[in-house]
Design an enzyme around this catalytic site. Structure first.
Site, PDB file in Angstrom:
ATOM      1  N   SER A  88     -11.081 -71.144  71.724  1.00  0.00           N
ATOM      2  CA  SER A  88     -11.100 -72.575  71.413  1.00  0.00           C
ATOM      3  C   SER A  88      -9.690 -73.176  71.530  1.00  0.00           C
ATOM      4  O   SER A  88      -9.116 -73.187  72.621  1.00  0.00           O
ATOM      5  CB  SER A  88     -11.707 -72.791  70.017  1.00  0.00           C
ATOM      6  OG  SER A  88     -11.914 -74.159  69.748  1.00  0.00           O
ATOM      7  N   LEU A  89      -9.113 -73.616  70.428  1.00  0.00           N
ATOM      8  CA  LEU A  89      -7.736 -74.129  70.428  1.00  0.00           C
ATOM      9  C   LEU A  89      -6.776 -73.142  71.094  1.00  0.00           C
ATOM     10  O   LEU A  89      -5.831 -73.539  71.784  1.00  0.00           O
ATOM     11  CB  LEU A  89      -7.294 -74.381  68.978  1.00  0.00           C
ATOM     12  CG  LEU A  89      -5.790 -74.481  68.714  1.00  0.00           C
ATOM     13  CD1 LEU A  89      -5.247 -75.774  69.276  1.00  0.00           C
ATOM     14  CD2 LEU A  89      -5.491 -74.347  67.244  1.00  0.00           C
ATOM     15  N   ARG A 113      -5.629 -83.661  70.686  1.00  0.00           N
ATOM     16  CA  ARG A 113      -6.944 -83.047  70.467  1.00  0.00           C
ATOM     17  C   ARG A 113      -7.294 -83.055  68.981  1.00  0.00           C
ATOM     18  O   ARG A 113      -8.406 -83.413  68.593  1.00  0.00           O
ATOM     19  CB  ARG A 113      -6.914 -81.613  71.000  1.00  0.00           C
ATOM     20  CG  ARG A 113      -8.201 -80.811  70.855  1.00  0.00           C
ATOM     21  CD  ARG A 113      -7.923 -79.394  71.358  1.00  0.00           C
ATOM     22  NE  ARG A 113      -9.131 -78.582  71.541  1.00  0.00           N
ATOM     23  CZ  ARG A 113      -9.633 -77.737  70.661  1.00  0.00           C
ATOM     24  NH1 ARG A 113      -9.014 -77.585  69.486  1.00  0.00           N
ATOM     25  NH2 ARG A 113     -10.712 -77.018  70.925  1.00  0.00           N
ATOM     26  N   HIS A 199     -17.510 -77.998  69.266  1.00  0.00           N
ATOM     27  CA  HIS A 199     -18.189 -77.389  70.420  1.00  0.00           C
ATOM     28  C   HIS A 199     -19.678 -77.717  70.453  1.00  0.00           C
ATOM     29  O   HIS A 199     -20.524 -76.850  70.677  1.00  0.00           O
ATOM     30  CB  HIS A 199     -17.928 -75.873  70.456  1.00  0.00           C
ATOM     31  CG  HIS A 199     -16.473 -75.555  70.572  1.00  0.00           C
ATOM     32  ND1 HIS A 199     -15.750 -75.802  71.718  1.00  0.00           N
ATOM     33  CD2 HIS A 199     -15.589 -75.061  69.673  1.00  0.00           C
ATOM     34  CE1 HIS A 199     -14.489 -75.452  71.518  1.00  0.00           C
ATOM     35  NE2 HIS A 199     -14.363 -75.016  70.284  1.00  0.00           N
ATOM     36  N   GLN A 248     -14.400 -78.158  77.395  1.00  0.00           N
ATOM     37  CA  GLN A 248     -14.425 -77.207  76.280  1.00  0.00           C
ATOM     38  C   GLN A 248     -14.857 -77.817  74.948  1.00  0.00           C
ATOM     39  O   GLN A 248     -15.523 -77.161  74.144  1.00  0.00           O
ATOM     40  CB  GLN A 248     -13.038 -76.561  76.139  1.00  0.00           C
ATOM     41  CG  GLN A 248     -12.994 -75.345  75.246  1.00  0.00           C
ATOM     42  CD  GLN A 248     -11.711 -75.278  74.441  1.00  0.00           C
ATOM     43  OE1 GLN A 248     -11.402 -76.171  73.659  1.00  0.00           O
ATOM     44  NE2 GLN A 248     -10.951 -74.211  74.632  1.00  0.00           N
TER      45      GLN A 248
END
Length: 295
Positions: A88-89, A113, A199, A248
Site C-alpha cells: 500500500s503506502l 495522498r 482500497h 492503487q
C-alpha cells in the site's frame, strides 16, 4: 536474489526512527529535510507523539514513509536490491528507494495522498475488517453477495497472506459481511480501528485528487524492477508505474501475489525496510522457502 520490501500504514509506533536519527547522519539529514518540506516537525511526533497522534492518516503515512526511506538510505552501499515492493503506502517508499521518484517528490505525494484520504474518510465514512482462515474465493463471493443485496459496498481489499484477507467498504456492509463470513467458517472476522474504507471504491474522491498530483510529478525508470500492488507484477516503465500508482487507492493490494511473483523471479531473501515487522510475518506465511530479515 534479494528483494527489499516496505511496510504501509499500521506499522507506526512512538519513538520510531529515533535511534536511526541519532546514529546515522544520512538518515538525520533526510529527516530534517522532511521537516522542512512539510513545514512542521514530523520527527517530533514520530519520536515523542502519543499513539493517537501517530494514528492520524496525515501523520502516519509520511512518518512510515520517512522512516522506511531513511532506513534504506542509511544502509549506503549495502542497499543493493534486485527488486523492490511495498505494501500500500509502502509502494511509494519502494519507488523512492529504487530511484523512480526523488525523495522530495515522494514525500510530497505521500502527504498529498494522506490528506486526500483523510478528507475522503470524513466525507465517506467506511470500515475494514481482517478475515482469518477462510479461502479467498469464499470471501470474494460473500462480499459480492452482500454488496448486491444492499445499497453499500464491501470488497476484498488486502490479500496479505494465505489465511489473512482484509475486506473494506461501508461500515454496515463490512459488519454484515463479517457475520456471513463467520457463518461460512472464518476463524475470525475482526473489525479494524481505521477511519476509512481503504482500497475500495469509496476512495474514489481521494484517487481523483491524487491522480492530478501524480500526473504532475516526474517519474524515472527505476534501477531495479518495482513490483506493484494492483497486479502483483514487476514494472520498470515510468508511465506504467504512474498508472498503477493512481489505480492503487481504489484497487486491492495483491500482496500475496506480489511476493509469489518475486519468488518466481528468483528472490530468495527478503529484507523489510521500515518500522515494525508486519511484512516479515506475512512473507513467512506465503513461503517457507525464503529467508526474511529486518534491515
Amino acid at each position: 536474489m534479494k528483494a527489499f520490501v516496505f511496510p504501509g500504514q499500521g506499522a507506526q509506533f512512538t519513538g520510531m526512527g529515533l535511534d536511526l536519527y541519532n546514529s546515522n547522519d544520512t538518515a538525520k539529514q533526510l529527516m530534517e529535510k522532511a521537516n522542512e518540506i512539510l513545514g512542521f516537525r514530523l520527527t517530533d511526533i514520530m519520536f515523542e507523539g502519543d499513539a493517537e497522534a501517530l494514528k492520524e492518516t496525515k501523520v502516519t503515512q509520511p512518518a512510515v514513509f520517512l522512516h522506511s526511506v531513511a532506513m534504506a538510505a542509511a544502509m549506503g552501499d549495502e542497499f543493493k536490491p534486485d527488486m523492490v515492493g511495498g505494501h500500500s503506502l509502502g509502494e511509494f517508499s519502494a519507488l523512492v528507494a529504487a530511484g523512480a521518484l526523488t525523495f522530495e517528490d515522494g514525500l510530497k505525494l505521500v502527504y498529498a495522498r494522506a490528506m486526500a484520504m483523510q478528507k475522503c474518510c470524513e466525507a465517506q465514512p467506511g470500515g475494514m475488517a481482517a478475515v482469518l482462515r477462510l479461502d479467498d474465493e469464499t470471501i470474494e463471493r460473500i462480499c459480492a453477495e452482500v454488496s448486491a443485496e444492499n445499497e453499500g459496498v464491501v470488497v476484498a481489499a488486502n490479500y496479505n497472506c494465505p489465511g489473512q484477507l482484509v475486506i473494506s467498504g461501508n461500515k454496515d456492509e463490512v459488519q454484515k459481511a463479517c457475520d456471513k463470513l463467520l457463518e461460512a467458517g472464518a476463524r475470525r472476522a475482526l473489525v479494524l480501528p481505521v477511519g476509512g474504507a481503504f482500497h475500495s471504491p469509496l476512495m474514489q474522491g481521494a484517487k481523483d485528487e491524487l491522480e492530478a498530483a501524480i500526473e504532475a510529478t516526474d517519474f524515472h525508470e527505476p534501477k531495479c524492477p518495482v513490483y506493484q500492488n494492483v497486479d502483483g507484477k514487476a514494472h520498470t516503465d515510468a508511465a506504467e508505474i504512474k498508472k498503477n500508482l493512481i489505480a492503487q487507492l481504489t484497487a486491492s493490494v495483491r500482496w500475496t501475489q506480489e511476493v509469489q511473483a518475486m519468488i518466481e523471479a528468483g528472490a530468495t531473501e527478503f529484507v523489510e525496510c521500515g518500522p515494525g515487522q508486519a511484512l516479515t510475518g506475512m512473507i513467512t506465511k506465503i513461503s517457507k522457502d525464503v529467508t526474511v530479515e529486518h534491515a
